[in-house]
Motif scaffolding. Structure first.
Motif, PDB file in Angstrom:
ATOM      1  N   THR A  54     -22.323 -60.111 -18.961  1.00  0.00           N
ATOM      2  CA  THR A  54     -21.095 -59.535 -18.429  1.00  0.00           C
ATOM      3  C   THR A  54     -19.878 -60.093 -19.165  1.00  0.00           C
ATOM      4  O   THR A  54     -19.954 -61.120 -19.852  1.00  0.00           O
ATOM      5  N   ASP A  55     -18.769 -59.412 -18.972  1.00  0.00           N
ATOM      6  CA  ASP A  55     -17.530 -59.891 -19.591  1.00  0.00           C
ATOM      7  C   ASP A  55     -17.192 -61.300 -19.100  1.00  0.00           C
ATOM      8  O   ASP A  55     -16.735 -62.147 -19.884  1.00  0.00           O
ATOM      9  N   ALA A  56     -17.392 -61.569 -17.817  1.00  0.00           N
ATOM     10  CA  ALA A  56     -17.111 -62.915 -17.305  1.00  0.00           C
ATOM     11  C   ALA A  56     -17.993 -63.953 -17.974  1.00  0.00           C
ATOM     12  O   ALA A  56     -17.539 -65.073 -18.285  1.00  0.00           O
ATOM     13  N   GLU A  57     -19.244 -63.609 -18.234  1.00  0.00           N
ATOM     14  CA  GLU A  57     -20.138 -64.541 -18.930  1.00  0.00           C
ATOM     15  C   GLU A  57     -19.686 -64.749 -20.369  1.00  0.00           C
ATOM     16  O   GLU A  57     -19.733 -65.872 -20.890  1.00  0.00           O
ATOM     17  N   ASP A 118     -18.831 -53.546 -17.574  1.00  0.00           N
ATOM     18  CA  ASP A 118     -20.133 -53.951 -17.047  1.00  0.00           C
ATOM     19  C   ASP A 118     -20.714 -52.864 -16.148  1.00  0.00           C
ATOM     20  O   ASP A 118     -21.919 -52.583 -16.190  1.00  0.00           O
ATOM     21  N   ALA A 119     -19.846 -52.257 -15.339  1.00  0.00           N
ATOM     22  CA  ALA A 119     -20.305 -51.182 -14.461  1.00  0.00           C
ATOM     23  C   ALA A 119     -20.814 -49.996 -15.266  1.00  0.00           C
ATOM     24  O   ALA A 119     -21.846 -49.399 -14.929  1.00  0.00           O
ATOM     25  N   LEU A 120     -20.103 -49.656 -16.335  1.00  0.00           N
ATOM     26  CA  LEU A 120     -20.549 -48.545 -17.184  1.00  0.00           C
ATOM     27  C   LEU A 120     -21.886 -48.865 -17.851  1.00  0.00           C
ATOM     28  O   LEU A 120     -22.747 -47.982 -17.990  1.00  0.00           O
ATOM     29  N   ALA A 121     -22.072 -50.107 -18.268  1.00  0.00           N
ATOM     30  CA  ALA A 121     -23.339 -50.496 -18.890  1.00  0.00           C
ATOM     31  C   ALA A 121     -24.490 -50.358 -17.903  1.00  0.00           C
ATOM     32  O   ALA A 121     -25.584 -49.883 -18.263  1.00  0.00           O
ATOM     33  N   TYR A 122     -24.271 -50.764 -16.666  1.00  0.00           N
ATOM     34  CA  TYR A 122     -25.297 -50.588 -15.634  1.00  0.00           C
ATOM     35  C   TYR A 122     -25.607 -49.113 -15.446  1.00  0.00           C
ATOM     36  O   TYR A 122     -26.781 -48.717 -15.358  1.00  0.00           O
ATOM     37  N   CYS A 123     -24.569 -48.305 -15.369  1.00  0.00           N
ATOM     38  CA  CYS A 123     -24.770 -46.865 -15.165  1.00  0.00           C
ATOM     39  C   CYS A 123     -25.583 -46.251 -16.290  1.00  0.00           C
ATOM     40  O   CYS A 123     -26.475 -45.421 -16.054  1.00  0.00           O
ATOM     41  N   ASP A 124     -25.288 -46.646 -17.513  1.00  0.00           N
ATOM     42  CA  ASP A 124     -26.021 -46.120 -18.662  1.00  0.00           C
ATOM     43  C   ASP A 124     -27.505 -46.470 -18.552  1.00  0.00           C
ATOM     44  O   ASP A 124     -28.373 -45.637 -18.832  1.00  0.00           O
ATOM     45  N   ASN A 258      -6.528 -51.987 -12.235  1.00  0.00           N
ATOM     46  CA  ASN A 258      -6.704 -53.232 -12.979  1.00  0.00           C
ATOM     47  C   ASN A 258      -7.178 -52.886 -14.385  1.00  0.00           C
ATOM     48  O   ASN A 258      -7.696 -51.787 -14.625  1.00  0.00           O
ATOM     49  N   THR A 259      -6.980 -53.817 -15.296  1.00  0.00           N
ATOM     50  CA  THR A 259      -7.450 -53.604 -16.663  1.00  0.00           C
ATOM     51  C   THR A 259      -8.974 -53.600 -16.672  1.00  0.00           C
ATOM     52  O   THR A 259      -9.610 -54.306 -15.877  1.00  0.00           O
ATOM     53  N   PRO A 260      -9.592 -52.818 -17.543  1.00  0.00           N
ATOM     54  CA  PRO A 260     -11.049 -52.631 -17.456  1.00  0.00           C
ATOM     55  C   PRO A 260     -11.874 -53.875 -17.766  1.00  0.00           C
ATOM     56  O   PRO A 260     -13.059 -53.911 -17.440  1.00  0.00           O
ATOM     57  N   ASP A 261     -11.263 -54.899 -18.369  1.00  0.00           N
ATOM     58  CA  ASP A 261     -12.022 -56.122 -18.631  1.00  0.00           C
ATOM     59  C   ASP A 261     -11.803 -57.179 -17.560  1.00  0.00           C
ATOM     60  O   ASP A 261     -12.319 -58.294 -17.669  1.00  0.00           O
TER      61      ASP A 261
END
Length: 273
Positions: A54-57, A118-124, A258-261
């Motif tokens: 994830t971005d946070a990681e 991260d949400a988009l990656a899960y969706c994909d 919010n910003t996407p990241d």
């Protein structure tokens, strides 16, 4: 859900700058919306299968509510407009309150510290997508017209608690009278008329749309999406940290950007198809 016409927005929202109004008639094609937000267990399956970080990681930190940190936690940067948010290195979806925490015992709680990407990656991976803002609101209303909450007009009907929000004095005291000081299971509290759980409270949920306060004034009224350009994305539903003293956004028409990241301990998502 069958889709069809519904009245979206609110004329007299408490924060005019959020762009909730005007109320307008919107038509949606049939679609499906997940009954719950994506859980820790579901996101763990995705991360295990794909190795997604994830971005946070990747950034090495995320925002954590200061009240969840130990009293002796070292000073860190706070959000300028919301000093109760603290930059915590090592905070991510596996460690919601920082590196000393984990999600053991919380597989059914919503995944948090996830960005829009991260949400988009899960969706994909899952073969689904994020809901549009209009789809999200249609689902949240549960078939009720013009009601501020998924179950009706009153926040706590008959003195019963129907969602997970801050109870007490923010940010000092949370009585947890609704049963939860932090997140709750994704299927806690009764479902709305469409069988959807926690459409308000618990965690903010990313939507597909870019955020605008005026695009919808002249935008499409059939299967509407946000503007084609813009630096922020829509979040809906409010969270367990919302309190009437500063954030009455635990309503069906309320919205935030919010910003996407961006990532935080009260931001998750649910999926559509």
């Amino acid at each position: 859900m069958n889709g069809g016409r519904f009245r979206m927005g609110c004329e007299d929202g408490p924060y005019p700058a959020d762009g909730e109004g005007p109320v307008r008639e919107v038509t949606l094609s049939p679609f499906s919306l997940a009954s719950t937000a994506v859980s820790n267990a579901e996101f763990a399956a995705f991360a295990s299968a794909t190795g997604h970080r994830t971005d946070a990681e990747r950034f090495g930190w995320s925002f954590v509510f200061g009240g969840f940190l130990p009293r002796d936690f070292p000073p860190t940067r706070a959000a300028a407009s919301a000093p109760w948010w603290r930059q915590v290195f090592g905070a991510d979806w596996r460690h919601p309150e920082g590196p000393a925490s984990d999600v053991e015992g919380r597989p059914d709680h919503p995944v948090v510290h996830v960005s829009h990407g991260d949400a988009l990656a899960y969706c994909d991976w899952a073969g689904v997508r994020l809901p549009t803002e209009a789809e999200w609101e249609y689902g949240a209303r549960g078939g009720l017209a013009g009601m501020p909450f998924p179950w009706g007009e009153r926040r706590d009907p008959g003195g019963t608690y129907r969602m997970n929000i801050w109870r007490g004095t923010f940010p000092e005291t949370n009585t947890a009278a609704d049963g939860y000081a932090g997140t709750c299971p994704v299927d806690a509290f009764p479902a709305n008329g469409y069988g959807l759980f926690n459409m308000t409270g618990n965690v903010w949920e990313w939507c597909a749309d870019r955020f605008s306060t005026d695009f919808h004034l002249d935008g499409p009224r059939t299967d509407p999406e946000g503007p084609p350009e813009g630096g922020t994305r829509v979040l809906r539903g409010g969270s367990h940290l919302c309190h009437e003293s500063y954030c009455v956004r635990y309503r069906t028409s309320a919205r935030m950007a919010n910003t996407p990241d961006s990532t935080s301990g009260n931001t998750g998502f649910r999926v559509a198809c």
